[in-house]
Scaffold this motif. Structure first.
Motif, mmCIF file in Angstrom:
data_model
loop_
_atom_site.group_PDB
_atom_site.id
_atom_site.type_symbol
_atom_site.label_atom_id
_atom_site.label_comp_id
_atom_site.label_asym_id
_atom_site.label_seq_id
_atom_site.Cartn_x
_atom_site.Cartn_y
_atom_site.Cartn_z
ATOM 1 N N GLU A 1 0.884 -1.158 0.000
ATOM 2 C CA GLU A 1 0.000 0.000 0.000
ATOM 3 C C GLU A 1 0.924 1.210 0.000
ATOM 4 O O GLU A 1 1.881 1.263 0.783
ATOM 5 C CB GLU A 1 -0.883 0.008 1.242
ATOM 6 C CG GLU A 1 -1.804 1.205 1.303
ATOM 7 C CD GLU A 1 -2.732 1.173 2.509
ATOM 8 O OE1 GLU A 1 -3.489 2.138 2.676
ATOM 9 O OE2 GLU A 1 -2.707 0.185 3.280
ATOM 10 N N GLY A 2 0.674 2.145 -0.898
ATOM 11 C CA GLY A 2 1.537 3.312 -0.996
ATOM 12 C C GLY A 2 0.771 4.600 -0.763
ATOM 13 O O GLY A 2 -0.432 4.681 -1.017
ATOM 14 N N ARG A 3 1.494 5.590 -0.271
ATOM 15 C CA ARG A 3 0.915 6.920 -0.067
ATOM 16 C C ARG A 3 1.776 7.924 -0.830
ATOM 17 O O ARG A 3 3.010 7.931 -0.695
ATOM 18 C CB ARG A 3 0.886 7.264 1.417
ATOM 19 C CG ARG A 3 0.353 8.665 1.697
ATOM 20 C CD ARG A 3 0.192 8.973 3.170
ATOM 21 N NE ARG A 3 1.449 8.815 3.889
ATOM 22 C CZ ARG A 3 1.577 8.098 5.005
ATOM 23 N NH1 ARG A 3 0.552 7.454 5.513
ATOM 24 N NH2 ARG A 3 2.740 8.017 5.610
ATOM 25 N N VAL A 4 1.138 8.755 -1.641
ATOM 26 C CA VAL A 4 1.851 9.801 -2.377
ATOM 27 C C VAL A 4 2.235 10.890 -1.387
ATOM 28 O O VAL A 4 1.378 11.438 -0.684
ATOM 29 C CB VAL A 4 0.982 10.360 -3.523
ATOM 30 C CG1 VAL A 4 1.660 11.554 -4.174
ATOM 31 C CG2 VAL A 4 0.693 9.275 -4.555
ATOM 32 N N THR A 5 3.535 11.200 -1.328
ATOM 33 C CA THR A 5 4.025 12.199 -0.375
ATOM 34 C C THR A 5 4.642 13.411 -1.055
ATOM 35 O O THR A 5 5.000 14.373 -0.377
ATOM 36 C CB THR A 5 5.062 11.580 0.583
ATOM 37 O OG1 THR A 5 6.168 11.085 -0.195
ATOM 38 C CG2 THR A 5 4.459 10.452 1.399
ATOM 39 N N GLY A 6 4.774 13.380 -2.370
ATOM 40 C CA GLY A 6 5.370 14.519 -3.068
ATOM 41 C C GLY A 6 5.429 14.269 -4.556
ATOM 42 O O GLY A 6 4.953 13.255 -5.060
ATOM 43 N N GLY A 7 6.030 15.218 -5.247
ATOM 44 C CA GLY A 7 6.166 15.113 -6.684
ATOM 45 C C GLY A 7 4.922 15.598 -7.410
ATOM 46 O O GLY A 7 3.952 16.036 -6.792
ATOM 47 N N GLU A 8 4.973 15.508 -8.719
ATOM 48 C CA GLU A 8 3.849 15.906 -9.561
ATOM 49 C C GLU A 8 3.609 14.827 -10.603
ATOM 50 O O GLU A 8 4.555 14.246 -11.138
ATOM 51 C CB GLU A 8 4.149 17.226 -10.274
ATOM 52 C CG GLU A 8 4.214 18.416 -9.340
ATOM 53 C CD GLU A 8 4.396 19.726 -10.079
ATOM 54 O OE1 GLU A 8 4.105 19.788 -11.290
ATOM 55 O OE2 GLU A 8 4.851 20.680 -9.438
ATOM 56 N N LEU A 9 2.333 14.599 -10.902
ATOM 57 C CA LEU A 9 1.981 13.587 -11.886
ATOM 58 C C LEU A 9 2.595 13.929 -13.234
ATOM 59 O O LEU A 9 2.477 15.050 -13.723
ATOM 60 C CB LEU A 9 0.455 13.484 -12.027
ATOM 61 C CG LEU A 9 -0.047 12.401 -12.984
ATOM 62 C CD1 LEU A 9 0.309 11.016 -12.484
ATOM 63 C CD2 LEU A 9 -1.550 12.532 -13.170
ATOM 64 N N ARG A 10 3.286 12.944 -13.799
ATOM 65 C CA ARG A 10 3.852 13.076 -15.139
ATOM 66 C C ARG A 10 3.952 11.689 -15.743
ATOM 67 O O ARG A 10 3.829 10.688 -15.058
ATOM 68 C CB ARG A 10 5.215 13.750 -15.117
ATOM 69 C CG ARG A 10 6.252 12.957 -14.365
ATOM 70 C CD ARG A 10 7.646 13.135 -14.893
ATOM 71 N NE ARG A 10 8.597 12.464 -14.051
ATOM 72 C CZ ARG A 10 8.781 11.159 -14.007
ATOM 73 N NH1 ARG A 10 8.057 10.354 -14.746
ATOM 74 N NH2 ARG A 10 9.695 10.620 -13.219
ATOM 75 N N HIS A 11 4.172 11.642 -17.036
ATOM 76 C CA HIS A 11 4.268 10.374 -17.749
ATOM 77 C C HIS A 11 5.735 9.980 -17.908
ATOM 78 O O HIS A 11 6.605 10.830 -18.053
ATOM 79 C CB HIS A 11 3.610 10.483 -19.118
ATOM 80 C CG HIS A 11 2.234 11.065 -19.060
ATOM 81 N ND1 HIS A 11 1.254 10.577 -18.233
ATOM 82 C CD2 HIS A 11 1.680 12.106 -19.717
ATOM 83 C CE1 HIS A 11 0.154 11.282 -18.392
ATOM 84 N NE2 HIS A 11 0.390 12.226 -19.278
#
Length: 153
Positions: A95-105
């Motif tokens: 199970e993961g939690r997004v903690t930073g960054g920006e959505l990109r391909h």
């Protein structure tokens, strides 16, 4: 027949009733949605694998917060010169939690898109079976880390 083993780590990231998926591009050009993640490098810890792969495929920093389980598949694949491979894939699912960054391909990788999808709409997506297995592990959080197996007392 050649025996092949691939160990990989993946993240199930859910927020606001949406799951983060990456679109995998198969060698034959077919495109199907999968969980962010991928193969472990020799000597790499699975935790580090899922963090690295999720960032490569989605742009997000993902923190694994719980080991959900291991999904195992076995297939027979054709190889060159009329030979076949007996393939086994071990997929470690967190199970993961997004903690930073920006959505990109991802560019020049095994995936070409990353996107959030409503959990209710996943069944309508063209996806690999790992998506269903990962979501089921996330929903049920089985004590033994495998869907459909009861823990003993």
């Amino acid at each position: 027949m050649n025996q092949e083993l691939r160990v990989a780590a993946y993240a199930v990231c859910v927020r606001d009733e949406q799951v983060l998926l990456a679109r995998w591009v198969a060698p034959d050009g077919a495109k199907r949605w999968t969980l962010p993640g991928g193969g472990m490098d020799h000597g790499e810890d699975p935790y580090d694998t899922v963090v690295r792969e999720a960032e490569e495929e989605t742009g997000y920093t993902v923190e694994p917060v719980r080991l959900l389980g291991v999904d195992s598949v076995r297939r027979r694949y054709p190889r060159r010169l009329g030979k076949f491979a007996d393939f086994q894939g071990l997929r470690i699912v967190y199970e993961g939690r997004v903690t930073g960054g920006e959505l990109r391909h991802e560019r020049n990788g095994s995936t070409d898109l990353a996107a959030w999808h409503p959990l209710k709409g996943v069944a309508a997506l063209d996806r690999v079976e790992l998506v269903d297995a990962g979501i089921e592990l996330w929903r049920t959080k089985p004590a033994v880390g495998r869907v459909g197996v009861r823990g003993g007392g």
